[in-house]
Design a protein around this motif. Structure first.
Motif, PDB file in Angstrom:
ATOM      1  N   LYS A 180       0.826  -1.194   0.000  1.00  0.00           N
ATOM      2  CA  LYS A 180       0.000   0.000   0.000  1.00  0.00           C
ATOM      3  C   LYS A 180       0.867   1.253   0.000  1.00  0.00           C
ATOM      4  O   LYS A 180       0.592   2.211  -0.737  1.00  0.00           O
ATOM      5  CB  LYS A 180      -0.919  -0.014   1.220  1.00  0.00           C
ATOM      6  N   TYR A 181       1.932   1.235   0.785  1.00  0.00           N
ATOM      7  CA  TYR A 181       2.848   2.368   0.844  1.00  0.00           C
ATOM      8  C   TYR A 181       3.508   2.605  -0.518  1.00  0.00           C
ATOM      9  O   TYR A 181       3.565   3.733  -1.005  1.00  0.00           O
ATOM     10  CB  TYR A 181       3.922   2.117   1.911  1.00  0.00           C
ATOM     11  N   GLN A 182       3.999   1.530  -1.148  1.00  0.00           N
ATOM     12  CA  GLN A 182       4.676   1.668  -2.438  1.00  0.00           C
ATOM     13  C   GLN A 182       3.713   2.145  -3.522  1.00  0.00           C
ATOM     14  O   GLN A 182       4.065   2.963  -4.372  1.00  0.00           O
ATOM     15  CB  GLN A 182       5.319   0.344  -2.839  1.00  0.00           C
ATOM     16  N   HIS A 183       2.483   1.632  -3.493  1.00  0.00           N
ATOM     17  CA  HIS A 183       1.483   2.017  -4.484  1.00  0.00           C
ATOM     18  C   HIS A 183       1.123   3.487  -4.329  1.00  0.00           C
ATOM     19  O   HIS A 183       1.008   4.231  -5.323  1.00  0.00           O
ATOM     20  CB  HIS A 183       0.247   1.122  -4.320  1.00  0.00           C
ATOM     21  N   LYS A 184       0.958   3.930  -3.094  1.00  0.00           N
ATOM     22  CA  LYS A 184       0.623   5.329  -2.837  1.00  0.00           C
ATOM     23  C   LYS A 184       1.771   6.247  -3.254  1.00  0.00           C
ATOM     24  O   LYS A 184       1.545   7.313  -3.835  1.00  0.00           O
ATOM     25  CB  LYS A 184       0.309   5.512  -1.337  1.00  0.00           C
ATOM     26  N   THR A 185       3.002   5.822  -3.001  1.00  0.00           N
ATOM     27  CA  THR A 185       4.172   6.597  -3.401  1.00  0.00           C
ATOM     28  C   THR A 185       4.206   6.766  -4.921  1.00  0.00           C
ATOM     29  O   THR A 185       4.467   7.857  -5.434  1.00  0.00           O
ATOM     30  CB  THR A 185       5.459   5.917  -2.910  1.00  0.00           C
ATOM     31  N   MET A 186       3.900   5.687  -5.637  1.00  0.00           N
ATOM     32  CA  MET A 186       3.877   5.749  -7.097  1.00  0.00           C
ATOM     33  C   MET A 186       2.804   6.733  -7.571  1.00  0.00           C
ATOM     34  O   MET A 186       3.050   7.545  -8.466  1.00  0.00           O
ATOM     35  CB  MET A 186       3.610   4.376  -7.704  1.00  0.00           C
ATOM     36  N   ARG A 187       1.630   6.690  -6.959  1.00  0.00           N
ATOM     37  CA  ARG A 187       0.555   7.599  -7.359  1.00  0.00           C
ATOM     38  C   ARG A 187       0.952   9.061  -7.127  1.00  0.00           C
ATOM     39  O   ARG A 187       0.649   9.929  -7.948  1.00  0.00           O
ATOM     40  CB  ARG A 187      -0.734   7.267  -6.610  1.00  0.00           C
ATOM     41  N   VAL A 234       4.017  10.305  -7.150  1.00  0.00           N
ATOM     42  CA  VAL A 234       5.027  10.682  -8.143  1.00  0.00           C
ATOM     43  C   VAL A 234       4.371  10.900  -9.508  1.00  0.00           C
ATOM     44  O   VAL A 234       4.741  11.811 -10.247  1.00  0.00           O
ATOM     45  CB  VAL A 234       6.147   9.622  -8.212  1.00  0.00           C
ATOM     46  N   LEU A 235       3.395  10.062  -9.835  1.00  0.00           N
ATOM     47  CA  LEU A 235       2.669  10.244 -11.101  1.00  0.00           C
ATOM     48  C   LEU A 235       1.949  11.587 -11.118  1.00  0.00           C
ATOM     49  O   LEU A 235       1.965  12.300 -12.127  1.00  0.00           O
ATOM     50  CB  LEU A 235       1.650   9.115 -11.304  1.00  0.00           C
ATOM     51  N   LYS A 236       1.335  11.939  -9.999  1.00  0.00           N
ATOM     52  CA  LYS A 236       0.646  13.223  -9.912  1.00  0.00           C
ATOM     53  C   LYS A 236       1.642  14.365 -10.103  1.00  0.00           C
ATOM     54  O   LYS A 236       1.362  15.344 -10.793  1.00  0.00           O
ATOM     55  CB  LYS A 236      -0.033  13.332  -8.547  1.00  0.00           C
ATOM     56  N   LYS A 237       2.826  14.204  -9.521  1.00  0.00           N
ATOM     57  CA  LYS A 237       3.847  15.244  -9.618  1.00  0.00           C
ATOM     58  C   LYS A 237       4.328  15.408 -11.059  1.00  0.00           C
ATOM     59  O   LYS A 237       4.437  16.521 -11.562  1.00  0.00           O
ATOM     60  CB  LYS A 237       5.024  14.891  -8.711  1.00  0.00           C
ATOM     61  N   ILE A 238       4.603  14.295 -11.745  1.00  0.00           N
ATOM     62  CA  ILE A 238       5.130  14.385 -13.113  1.00  0.00           C
ATOM     63  C   ILE A 238       4.037  14.858 -14.070  1.00  0.00           C
ATOM     64  O   ILE A 238       4.323  15.544 -15.047  1.00  0.00           O
ATOM     65  CB  ILE A 238       5.767  13.053 -13.569  1.00  0.00           C
ATOM     66  N   ARG A 239       2.776  14.508 -13.809  1.00  0.00           N
ATOM     67  CA  ARG A 239       1.690  14.965 -14.689  1.00  0.00           C
ATOM     68  C   ARG A 239       1.460  16.471 -14.566  1.00  0.00           C
ATOM     69  O   ARG A 239       1.069  17.118 -15.533  1.00  0.00           O
ATOM     70  CB  ARG A 239       0.401  14.226 -14.358  1.00  0.00           C
ATOM     71  N   SER A 240       1.696  17.007 -13.369  1.00  0.00           N
ATOM     72  CA  SER A 240       1.473  18.441 -13.174  1.00  0.00           C
ATOM     73  C   SER A 240       2.680  19.282 -13.604  1.00  0.00           C
ATOM     74  O   SER A 240       2.599  20.508 -13.626  1.00  0.00           O
ATOM     75  CB  SER A 240       1.151  18.722 -11.704  1.00  0.00           C
ATOM     76  N   GLU A 241       3.769  18.614 -13.954  1.00  0.00           N
ATOM     77  CA  GLU A 241       4.987  19.312 -14.378  1.00  0.00           C
ATOM     78  C   GLU A 241       4.745  19.996 -15.725  1.00  0.00           C
ATOM     79  O   GLU A 241       4.208  19.394 -16.644  1.00  0.00           O
ATOM     80  CB  GLU A 241       6.135  18.303 -14.498  1.00  0.00           C
ATOM     81  N   GLU A 242       5.136  21.261 -15.815  1.00  0.00           N
ATOM     82  CA  GLU A 242       4.949  22.009 -17.055  1.00  0.00           C
ATOM     83  C   GLU A 242       6.260  22.285 -17.779  1.00  0.00           C
ATOM     84  O   GLU A 242       6.249  22.685 -18.937  1.00  0.00           O
ATOM     85  CB  GLU A 242       4.212  23.320 -16.759  1.00  0.00           C
ATOM     86  N   ASP A 243       7.367  22.045 -17.106  1.00  0.00           N
ATOM     87  CA  ASP A 243       8.685  22.227 -17.706  1.00  0.00           C
ATOM     88  C   ASP A 243       9.124  20.902 -18.309  1.00  0.00           C
ATOM     89  O   ASP A 243       9.201  19.889 -17.614  1.00  0.00           O
ATOM     90  CB  ASP A 243       9.684  22.698 -16.643  1.00  0.00           C
ATOM     91  N   LYS A 244       9.404  20.910 -19.610  1.00  0.00           N
ATOM     92  CA  LYS A 244       9.750  19.666 -20.301  1.00  0.00           C
ATOM     93  C   LYS A 244      11.045  19.065 -19.778  1.00  0.00           C
ATOM     94  O   LYS A 244      11.132  17.850 -19.585  1.00  0.00           O
ATOM     95  CB  LYS A 244       9.847  19.909 -21.803  1.00  0.00           C
ATOM     96  N   ILE A 267       7.605   2.209 -11.676  1.00  0.00           N
ATOM     97  CA  ILE A 267       6.471   1.476 -12.243  1.00  0.00           C
ATOM     98  C   ILE A 267       6.874   0.046 -12.589  1.00  0.00           C
ATOM     99  O   ILE A 267       6.155  -0.912 -12.298  1.00  0.00           O
ATOM    100  CB  ILE A 267       5.922   2.217 -13.485  1.00  0.00           C
ATOM    101  N   ASP A 268       8.048  -0.108 -13.209  1.00  0.00           N
ATOM    102  CA  ASP A 268       8.523  -1.446 -13.577  1.00  0.00           C
ATOM    103  C   ASP A 268       8.739  -2.324 -12.345  1.00  0.00           C
ATOM    104  O   ASP A 268       8.410  -3.512 -12.351  1.00  0.00           O
ATOM    105  CB  ASP A 268       9.826  -1.353 -14.370  1.00  0.00           C
ATOM    106  N   ARG A 269       9.285  -1.734 -11.291  1.00  0.00           N
ATOM    107  CA  ARG A 269       9.533  -2.481 -10.060  1.00  0.00           C
ATOM    108  C   ARG A 269       8.219  -2.969  -9.442  1.00  0.00           C
ATOM    109  O   ARG A 269       8.110  -4.123  -9.005  1.00  0.00           O
ATOM    110  CB  ARG A 269      10.286  -1.598  -9.068  1.00  0.00           C
ATOM    111  N   LEU A 270       7.209  -2.109  -9.440  1.00  0.00           N
ATOM    112  CA  LEU A 270       5.920  -2.493  -8.874  1.00  0.00           C
ATOM    113  C   LEU A 270       5.242  -3.566  -9.730  1.00  0.00           C
ATOM    114  O   LEU A 270       4.586  -4.461  -9.199  1.00  0.00           O
ATOM    115  CB  LEU A 270       5.016  -1.267  -8.741  1.00  0.00           C
ATOM    116  N   ALA A 271       5.404  -3.478 -11.040  1.00  0.00           N
ATOM    117  CA  ALA A 271       4.819  -4.498 -11.917  1.00  0.00           C
ATOM    118  C   ALA A 271       5.530  -5.830 -11.729  1.00  0.00           C
ATOM    119  O   ALA A 271       4.893  -6.890 -11.736  1.00  0.00           O
ATOM    120  CB  ALA A 271       4.904  -4.050 -13.365  1.00  0.00           C
ATOM    121  N   LYS A 272       6.848  -5.775 -11.539  1.00  0.00           N
ATOM    122  CA  LYS A 272       7.606  -7.008 -11.348  1.00  0.00           C
ATOM    123  C   LYS A 272       7.186  -7.724 -10.057  1.00  0.00           C
ATOM    124  O   LYS A 272       7.123  -8.952 -10.012  1.00  0.00           O
ATOM    125  CB  LYS A 272       9.100  -6.692 -11.297  1.00  0.00           C
TER     126      LYS A 272
END
Length: 83
Positions: A22-29, A31-41, A55-60
């Protein structure tokens, strides 16, 4: 209630794994929110490899499904390319 010592151990292990997952899944979410809100390429491109490896680690470890991991990576790369 469990009748065997091994069943009690298994219950404890399952609870510990559930909390860790649960902790790892929440951490991933987050980080995803952070990268999606990023406006600087540039900033998004530097963050992208870290997010992909997470993401790959969690899928593995079967915390998220492999297809979900692929979909997330694909959508993120499209979004970063569009910046």
């Amino acid at each position: 209630m469990a009748n065997h010592k091994s069943a009690l151990k298994r219950i404890r292990r399952n609870e510990a794994a559930r909390i860790r997952n649960k902790y790892q899944h929440k951490t991933m979410r987050n980080v995803l929110k952070k990268i999606r809100s990023e406006e600087d390429k540039k900033a998004a491109e530097t963050l992208f490899p870290t997010v992909v490896s997470m993401i790959d680690r969690l899928a593995k470890r079967n915390i998220i499904h492999a297809n979900k991991a692929s979909n997330l990576k694909s959508k993120l790369s499209k979004q970063i390319a569009a910046l």
